[in-house]
Design a protein around this motif. Structure first.
Motif, PDB file in Angstrom:
ATOM      1  N   GLN A  16     186.066 102.501  76.665  1.00  0.00           N
ATOM      2  CA  GLN A  16     185.526 101.725  77.781  1.00  0.00           C
ATOM      3  C   GLN A  16     185.775 100.223  77.661  1.00  0.00           C
ATOM      4  O   GLN A  16     185.557  99.490  78.611  1.00  0.00           O
ATOM      5  CB  GLN A  16     184.011 101.977  77.920  1.00  0.00           C
ATOM      6  CG  GLN A  16     183.649 103.433  78.087  1.00  0.00           C
ATOM      7  CD  GLN A  16     184.271 104.057  79.326  1.00  0.00           C
ATOM      8  OE1 GLN A  16     184.270 103.462  80.398  1.00  0.00           O
ATOM      9  NE2 GLN A  16     184.813 105.253  79.176  1.00  0.00           N
ATOM     10  N   GLY A  17     186.170  99.788  76.486  1.00  0.00           N
ATOM     11  CA  GLY A  17     186.431  98.366  76.257  1.00  0.00           C
ATOM     12  C   GLY A  17     185.274  97.681  75.553  1.00  0.00           C
ATOM     13  O   GLY A  17     184.119  98.076  75.685  1.00  0.00           O
ATOM     14  N   LEU A  18     185.618  96.667  74.812  1.00  0.00           N
ATOM     15  CA  LEU A  18     184.644  95.849  74.096  1.00  0.00           C
ATOM     16  C   LEU A  18     184.075  94.783  75.032  1.00  0.00           C
ATOM     17  O   LEU A  18     184.721  94.424  76.025  1.00  0.00           O
ATOM     18  CB  LEU A  18     185.321  95.164  72.912  1.00  0.00           C
ATOM     19  CG  LEU A  18     185.669  96.043  71.724  1.00  0.00           C
ATOM     20  CD1 LEU A  18     186.835  95.465  70.941  1.00  0.00           C
ATOM     21  CD2 LEU A  18     184.462  96.213  70.828  1.00  0.00           C
ATOM     22  N   PRO A  19     182.907  94.236  74.704  1.00  0.00           N
ATOM     23  CA  PRO A  19     182.428  93.066  75.456  1.00  0.00           C
ATOM     24  C   PRO A  19     183.477  91.950  75.391  1.00  0.00           C
ATOM     25  O   PRO A  19     184.307  91.914  74.475  1.00  0.00           O
ATOM     26  CB  PRO A  19     181.145  92.671  74.712  1.00  0.00           C
ATOM     27  CG  PRO A  19     180.701  93.921  74.009  1.00  0.00           C
ATOM     28  CD  PRO A  19     181.977  94.665  73.666  1.00  0.00           C
ATOM     29  N   PRO A  60     176.789  96.451  66.134  1.00  0.00           N
ATOM     30  CA  PRO A  60     177.582  95.532  65.312  1.00  0.00           C
ATOM     31  C   PRO A  60     178.478  96.236  64.301  1.00  0.00           C
ATOM     32  O   PRO A  60     179.606  95.798  64.065  1.00  0.00           O
ATOM     33  CB  PRO A  60     176.547  94.648  64.610  1.00  0.00           C
ATOM     34  CG  PRO A  60     175.215  95.101  65.032  1.00  0.00           C
ATOM     35  CD  PRO A  60     175.371  96.181  66.050  1.00  0.00           C
ATOM     36  N   GLN A  61     178.007  97.344  63.733  1.00  0.00           N
ATOM     37  CA  GLN A  61     178.869  98.026  62.767  1.00  0.00           C
ATOM     38  C   GLN A  61     180.028  98.737  63.449  1.00  0.00           C
ATOM     39  O   GLN A  61     181.133  98.798  62.900  1.00  0.00           O
ATOM     40  CB  GLN A  61     178.045  98.966  61.879  1.00  0.00           C
ATOM     41  CG  GLN A  61     177.171  98.162  60.927  1.00  0.00           C
ATOM     42  CD  GLN A  61     176.744  98.907  59.693  1.00  0.00           C
ATOM     43  OE1 GLN A  61     177.443  99.780  59.198  1.00  0.00           O
ATOM     44  NE2 GLN A  61     175.581  98.541  59.179  1.00  0.00           N
ATOM     45  N   ALA A  62     179.815  99.247  64.648  1.00  0.00           N
ATOM     46  CA  ALA A  62     180.923  99.848  65.401  1.00  0.00           C
ATOM     47  C   ALA A  62     181.977  98.791  65.725  1.00  0.00           C
ATOM     48  O   ALA A  62     183.184  99.025  65.590  1.00  0.00           O
ATOM     49  CB  ALA A  62     180.395 100.497  66.679  1.00  0.00           C
ATOM     50  N   MET A  63     181.508  97.620  66.126  1.00  0.00           N
ATOM     51  CA  MET A  63     182.416  96.526  66.444  1.00  0.00           C
ATOM     52  C   MET A  63     183.145  96.040  65.190  1.00  0.00           C
ATOM     53  O   MET A  63     184.359  95.824  65.211  1.00  0.00           O
ATOM     54  CB  MET A  63     181.610  95.380  67.065  1.00  0.00           C
ATOM     55  CG  MET A  63     182.413  94.360  67.793  1.00  0.00           C
ATOM     56  SD  MET A  63     181.321  93.190  68.640  1.00  0.00           S
ATOM     57  CE  MET A  63     180.777  94.187  70.045  1.00  0.00           C
TER      58      MET A  63
END
Length: 196
Positions: free
Chosen positions: A146-149, A99-102
């Motif tokens: 690689q891309g986010l969810p 969550p913190q990376a996002m």
């Protein structure tokens, strides 16, 4: 840049209200997730005290939560508040990497300043703050490469478009990555070898 949590509410609700029956809500106390109370109800992602950073962080948790977790209050997780023991803090840091990376990437897309949070001011502090910072940086780098969810990617792109930050994103990432978790060693050993 003037950053208003009302913009985040508008963006989040535009992207997710119809598709996921979920809205972002400015709260007055602690953040929480409230699932929909029926098929026609709306789930609520509530962020604390109207803080912009809190909104981005709570959106990150929502973007990670799977379909089943989104049917449970606070995603079914038990939260251990500030004042955690070293063991509790280590567990906290393990689950906070994604969550913190996002949140970091959302912050960059919004042009806002991100701060790592070990969230344990009354306790023993971080279990391993440098390690935690490196893990968050590595996860954010992975998301960039690689891309986010899917839901996170939708919101990330909405932020990039709304704030007009797409063109400078990679440069902003490089600068911010060094501020949050520098890869260069600044130990006494490296200073000694530089002098030789």
């Amino acid at each position: 840049m003037n950053l208003s949590p009302n913009d985040l509410i508008m963006l989040f609700n535009d992207v997710f209200r119809e598709r996921y029956r979920t809205i972002l809500v400015k709260g007055s106390h602690e953040p929480e997730y409230i699932p929909a109370d029926g098929p026609e109800g709306l789930a609520q992602v509530v962020f604390a005290h109207g803080y912009y950073a809190s909104a981005l962080h709570e959106i990150s948790h929502w973007c990670i939560a799977g379909e089943y977790r989104r049917t449970l209050h606070d995603y079914g997780y038990w939260y251990c508040p500030d004042g955690r023991t070293a063991e509790q803090q280590q567990a906290f840091e393990q689950v906070e990497v994604k969550p913190q990376a996002m949140e970091w990437l959302f912050s960059l897309a919004a042009g806002s300043r991100f701060h790592i949070s070990v969230d344990n001011l009354s306790g023993a502090g971080a279990a391993d703050e440098p390690g935690f910072r490196r893990k968050v940086r590595a996860q954010a780098q992975h998301y960039l490469e690689q891309g986010l969810p899917d839901r996170a990617d939708d919101f990330f792109n909405a932020l990039l478009s709304f704030y007009g930050t797409r063109a400078g994103l990679i440069q902003a990432w490089r600068q911010d990555a060094e501020r949050i978790a520098p890869l260069t060693c600044t130990s006494n050993f490296s200073r000694k070898t530089e002098a030789v």
